[in-house]
Design an enzyme around this catalytic site. Sequence first.
Site, mmCIF file in Angstrom:
data_model
loop_
_atom_site.group_PDB
_atom_site.id
_atom_site.type_symbol
_atom_site.label_atom_id
_atom_site.label_comp_id
_atom_site.label_asym_id
_atom_site.label_seq_id
_atom_site.Cartn_x
_atom_site.Cartn_y
_atom_site.Cartn_z
ATOM 1 N N THR A 277 0.735 -0.866 -0.363
ATOM 2 C CA THR A 277 -0.161 0.297 0.113
ATOM 3 C C THR A 277 0.801 1.204 0.055
ATOM 4 O O THR A 277 1.672 0.652 0.486
ATOM 5 C CB THR A 277 -0.984 -0.001 1.436
ATOM 6 O OG1 THR A 277 -0.018 0.433 2.413
ATOM 7 C CG2 THR A 277 -1.328 -0.821 1.396
ATOM 8 N N GLU B 280 -6.237 -3.382 -1.483
ATOM 9 C CA GLU B 280 -6.432 -4.926 -0.634
ATOM 10 C C GLU B 280 -7.580 -5.450 -1.439
ATOM 11 O O GLU B 280 -7.732 -7.132 -1.756
ATOM 12 C CB GLU B 280 -6.977 -4.555 0.472
ATOM 13 C CG GLU B 280 -6.506 -4.573 1.680
ATOM 14 C CD GLU B 280 -5.870 -2.917 1.911
ATOM 15 O OE1 GLU B 280 -5.664 -1.735 2.652
ATOM 16 O OE2 GLU B 280 -6.583 -2.058 0.203
ATOM 17 N N LYS C 175 -15.313 18.541 10.183
ATOM 18 C CA LYS C 175 -16.234 19.324 10.830
ATOM 19 C C LYS C 175 -16.237 20.590 11.482
ATOM 20 O O LYS C 175 -15.037 21.205 12.865
ATOM 21 C CB LYS C 175 -16.412 18.389 12.169
ATOM 22 C CG LYS C 175 -17.549 17.942 12.914
ATOM 23 C CD LYS C 175 -17.701 17.405 13.286
ATOM 24 C CE LYS C 175 -18.732 17.194 14.539
ATOM 25 N NZ LYS C 175 -18.748 15.613 15.672
ATOM 26 N N TRP D 282 -21.353 18.609 9.660
ATOM 27 C CA TRP D 282 -19.720 18.074 8.114
ATOM 28 C C TRP D 282 -19.663 18.589 7.221
ATOM 29 O O TRP D 282 -20.606 18.834 6.490
ATOM 30 C CB TRP D 282 -19.885 16.298 8.220
ATOM 31 C CG TRP D 282 -19.547 15.559 9.788
ATOM 32 C CD1 TRP D 282 -20.975 14.689 10.493
ATOM 33 C CD2 TRP D 282 -18.493 15.179 10.351
ATOM 34 N NE1 TRP D 282 -20.183 14.516 10.967
ATOM 35 C CE2 TRP D 282 -18.996 14.194 11.255
ATOM 36 C CE3 TRP D 282 -17.606 15.209 9.611
ATOM 37 C CZ2 TRP D 282 -17.694 13.883 11.980
ATOM 38 C CZ3 TRP D 282 -16.383 14.801 10.980
ATOM 39 C CH2 TRP D 282 -16.540 13.846 12.027
#
Length: 534
Positions: free
Chosen positions: A182, A325, A436, A441
Amino acid sequence: MTGQGGIGLSVGMLLRRAATVAPRKEVREVGLAEQPRGTSWAALHERVRRLVDGLRHLGVGQGSTVTTFAWNSTRHLEWFFGVPMAGAVLVPVNVRFSDEQIEWVVTHAGSRVMVVDASLTAHLAKLLPRLRSVRRFVVLPDGGEVHPAFADALPYEKLLADADPVEPRDVAENRTACLCYTGGTTGNPKAVAHSHRSLALHSLAMCAADAFAVSERDIIFPLTPLFHATAWGLPYAAALAGAGLVFTGPHLHPEAIARTLRQERVTLSAGVPTFWLALDEMDPPTEVFASLERIVCGGSAIPAGLVHRYADRGVTMQQGLGMTENMATVALTNVRSNLTSLPPEKQLELHHTQGLAVPGVEVRLVDEEDRLLPHDGVTQGELEVRSLWGATRYENPDGDADTEKFHDGWLRSGDIATVDPDGYIRITDRSKDLIKSGGEWISSIVVESALMDHPGVLEAAVVAVPDARWQERPLAVVVHRSGATATADELRSFLRDRLPKWWVPDRFEFVPEIAKTATNKFDKKLLRSRHADH
């Protein structure tokens, strides 16, 4: 394992099929110093058989690991088949990794043999004393100069010339074929193991009509590098289908992309939005897109206007969702049959979502207590994924990495999303990138997409910065299109017609280029650090 009279799911099976059903179909590389250079699936199969024997002479066998450090090319592709077919494990290293990450991956993998492009030997030369596990280097000819530090390295063509074209035995389906690492944006890169079985199943899914729809008639141009989740699995799928392939090495500037699309008559291409934004700004002539049918685009959000501009050129831009993944394939935008009666403009809007889970993948939404959430197109939760080919753990868990990412057979994506009743996934943000502000949000992805619809904006990244009153506020980092001079006030006015008032960034930073990660995504961690003083 191969059943009696059955075919084993293996990398070798993929290549044998290409050499059998499409022996003369070309696999080409263009734009390199000694190019154009073409081969065929049959010729590539012959060279891979020699490579398997050459690896045996180098002491590479069951359980050995071989690291590659190279750009996209037909010679690099041969190792993606040869190493797994020899029963060994392929470890492609991202050439954009930092020196520390390169050292860490090679050491963690325990590679005894490392393959490197001639043009990259200078890059690797300073690291040689730190790559202690490597006993032999093999240099791929790409027209570049070989650094003196690699004077004793084995030339790849000599390795093949001294080998015989053996017929390797099939490898057990569940044996690891490759380790993909990754991006390592937090801690060391994490190793994801993919078996022969998972690569073959993923390739089969890629050929499905409701996935990438790879077929023998395609000529595929991956802009995604082989070291990034095996170029999203496209070369393996191309082999299974018998499709043509084109590589251009590191030459991915807009002029090279346009030339390759036109001259090689590409039908399917794939890459992150950065490439398609740059090509769009170049505005090449219509003949560049004469054969191109579809683009698979992923890695970050696609501006809505970009989808429409490519549609005007006769090209379908499909937004994809993936992660290392899951072999970089989770979902893709297609128009469901019950929605084909919608006006064309409404159908195009479906390509602004992350699409539908491809065959072989299941998705769900959960809240912070892992409770299942409804797929109503409104309720937001973390997207979790499982698939026929997905990993269920890391090979180098760092502390609680496995516990944090995998549970009950599901992978926590880290994406906050909605799923509508038709199954369309819409990512609202990465959980770590949500802003936030005053208890509300804000989706950085939605703000970025709106900004990049402004005619004067080429790229935009939005991050949270501290604010004494609202705790956090969005800051926009913007790259102008060539010749454009859009001001902060002009962009604010543009956004106020498209976003809630409190979503509009207070501050704008205009830069010539936005920092990106090793996988060519906006490096928001770095951007947040840079602008923390705001």
